[in-house]
Design a protein around this motif. Sequence first.
Motif, mmCIF file in Angstrom:
data_model
loop_
_atom_site.group_PDB
_atom_site.id
_atom_site.type_symbol
_atom_site.label_atom_id
_atom_site.label_comp_id
_atom_site.label_asym_id
_atom_site.label_seq_id
_atom_site.Cartn_x
_atom_site.Cartn_y
_atom_site.Cartn_z
ATOM 1 N N GLU A 66 33.480 41.687 43.407
ATOM 2 C CA GLU A 66 34.382 40.864 42.605
ATOM 3 C C GLU A 66 35.348 40.115 43.517
ATOM 4 O O GLU A 66 35.641 40.541 44.628
ATOM 5 C CB GLU A 66 35.166 41.742 41.619
ATOM 6 C CG GLU A 66 34.281 42.425 40.588
ATOM 7 C CD GLU A 66 35.099 43.224 39.582
ATOM 8 O OE1 GLU A 66 36.300 42.926 39.418
ATOM 9 O OE2 GLU A 66 34.548 44.155 38.974
ATOM 10 N N GLN A 67 35.866 38.992 43.037
ATOM 11 C CA GLN A 67 36.771 38.163 43.818
ATOM 12 C C GLN A 67 38.192 38.740 43.792
ATOM 13 O O GLN A 67 38.684 39.153 42.749
ATOM 14 C CB GLN A 67 36.795 36.734 43.262
ATOM 15 C CG GLN A 67 35.481 35.984 43.441
ATOM 16 C CD GLN A 67 35.151 35.763 44.915
ATOM 17 O OE1 GLN A 67 36.018 35.438 45.713
ATOM 18 N NE2 GLN A 67 33.881 35.945 45.257
ATOM 19 N N ILE A 68 38.818 38.749 44.968
ATOM 20 C CA ILE A 68 40.196 39.223 45.099
ATOM 21 C C ILE A 68 41.013 38.087 45.709
ATOM 22 O O ILE A 68 40.592 37.458 46.682
ATOM 23 C CB ILE A 68 40.288 40.472 45.997
ATOM 24 C CG1 ILE A 68 39.407 41.589 45.447
ATOM 25 C CG2 ILE A 68 41.728 40.948 46.113
ATOM 26 C CD1 ILE A 68 39.822 42.136 44.111
ATOM 27 N N SER A 69 42.188 37.831 45.151
ATOM 28 C CA SER A 69 43.016 36.734 45.642
ATOM 29 C C SER A 69 43.551 37.042 47.035
ATOM 30 O O SER A 69 43.778 38.211 47.378
ATOM 31 C CB SER A 69 44.194 36.500 44.688
ATOM 32 O OG SER A 69 45.117 37.570 44.768
ATOM 33 N N PRO A 70 43.755 36.016 47.851
ATOM 34 C CA PRO A 70 44.322 36.214 49.195
ATOM 35 C C PRO A 70 45.668 36.926 49.168
ATOM 36 O O PRO A 70 45.976 37.723 50.059
ATOM 37 C CB PRO A 70 44.458 34.784 49.728
ATOM 38 C CG PRO A 70 43.418 34.004 48.981
ATOM 39 C CD PRO A 70 43.392 34.600 47.613
ATOM 40 N N ASP A 71 46.483 36.635 48.149
ATOM 41 C CA ASP A 71 47.801 37.285 48.038
ATOM 42 C C ASP A 71 47.650 38.794 47.856
ATOM 43 O O ASP A 71 48.405 39.577 48.434
ATOM 44 C CB ASP A 71 48.586 36.697 46.860
ATOM 45 C CG ASP A 71 49.044 35.272 47.136
ATOM 46 O OD1 ASP A 71 49.057 34.888 48.320
ATOM 47 O OD2 ASP A 71 49.379 34.560 46.167
ATOM 48 N N THR A 72 46.679 39.172 47.055
ATOM 49 C CA THR A 72 46.453 40.604 46.820
ATOM 50 C C THR A 72 45.981 41.289 48.092
ATOM 51 O O THR A 72 46.440 42.376 48.431
ATOM 52 C CB THR A 72 45.407 40.812 45.706
ATOM 53 O OG1 THR A 72 45.882 40.214 44.496
ATOM 54 C CG2 THR A 72 45.161 42.295 45.465
ATOM 55 N N ARG A 104 39.045 42.113 55.129
ATOM 56 C CA ARG A 104 39.968 41.134 55.701
ATOM 57 C C ARG A 104 39.400 40.537 56.989
ATOM 58 O O ARG A 104 39.509 39.343 57.239
ATOM 59 C CB ARG A 104 41.334 41.780 55.980
ATOM 60 C CG ARG A 104 42.178 41.970 54.747
ATOM 61 C CD ARG A 104 43.645 42.121 55.092
ATOM 62 N NE ARG A 104 43.893 43.279 55.930
ATOM 63 C CZ ARG A 104 44.109 44.498 55.453
ATOM 64 N NH1 ARG A 104 44.090 44.723 54.151
ATOM 65 N NH2 ARG A 104 44.351 45.512 56.275
ATOM 66 N N THR A 107 36.485 38.095 56.114
ATOM 67 C CA THR A 107 36.868 36.822 55.503
ATOM 68 C C THR A 107 37.738 35.961 56.422
ATOM 69 O O THR A 107 37.943 34.776 56.143
ATOM 70 C CB THR A 107 37.629 37.058 54.184
ATOM 71 O OG1 THR A 107 38.754 37.932 54.427
ATOM 72 C CG2 THR A 107 36.726 37.706 53.153
#
Length: 256
Positions: A66-72, A104, A107
């Motif tokens: 699933e996609q996780i936001s960069p902020d998270t 991390r 990406t």
Amino acid sequence: MSQRAKTSRKTQQRATAPTALSLPSPLSVLFVLTAITLLAFAIADIRQSARFADIFFVAERLEQSEQISPDTLARTAVITDTIVSGDYCRSDIAMAGTTLVLNRLDTANEITGYEAWARAADDAERYMRHAVSCMPSESNLWLRLAVVRAVIAQEPKSIARLMTMSTRLAPADDVALLARLYFWDRLNITTLDNARTSVESDVNLLLKLGDPRKVGPALTRISAALLPYVKTAGSKLTSEKKNSLAWFGLNIDKLP
């Protein structure tokens, strides 16, 4: 004095005499101390679960693609740092953190954002060294540490040692074998030479005993460095096994 009066007086004396308190048995004391200790551990365990709830949630979503936001992801970076600095070694916490730091690093872009990539690489290596120290018998962690080292700089002897440790800890586990095969196929000749015994063991076991439905697709593209190991191991296979592998994409007799 009558007999009845004497008897009554003795009864009153016994009734008013101080009663000695019995001491608890050693077994009772041990039971109470054990109960208190277990309660303290349970409370600490609950606190740790609450403290690291975010990384459990994010790691699970990442594992489900699933996609996780960069902020998270940035927010969880602070939490994984806490795992290392606080020397937290609970297995589920350590494994969840592993998923985050490797994501991390994966990406981060070394070309367009070198500083962020270098920081992610440094954090990943530091974290993986901590995870390995917590669970030195976990083959997968040694493999992941080797992956991180290879991403930073492919040091043949260092990576070979880490991969060999992974092989020793899980020499015949299907999942571990396939994971290592994927990585062997991406290492250079020098690194494979430094880990020759482990490479030969993994390739021989996978080709001989592995599920052709998984092994065949995993070796549809073989690097020039790994190819000699696959050809040598393949030459020892029965015709039936070769046919099974060929059906799923790996034709041993047609390898270059």
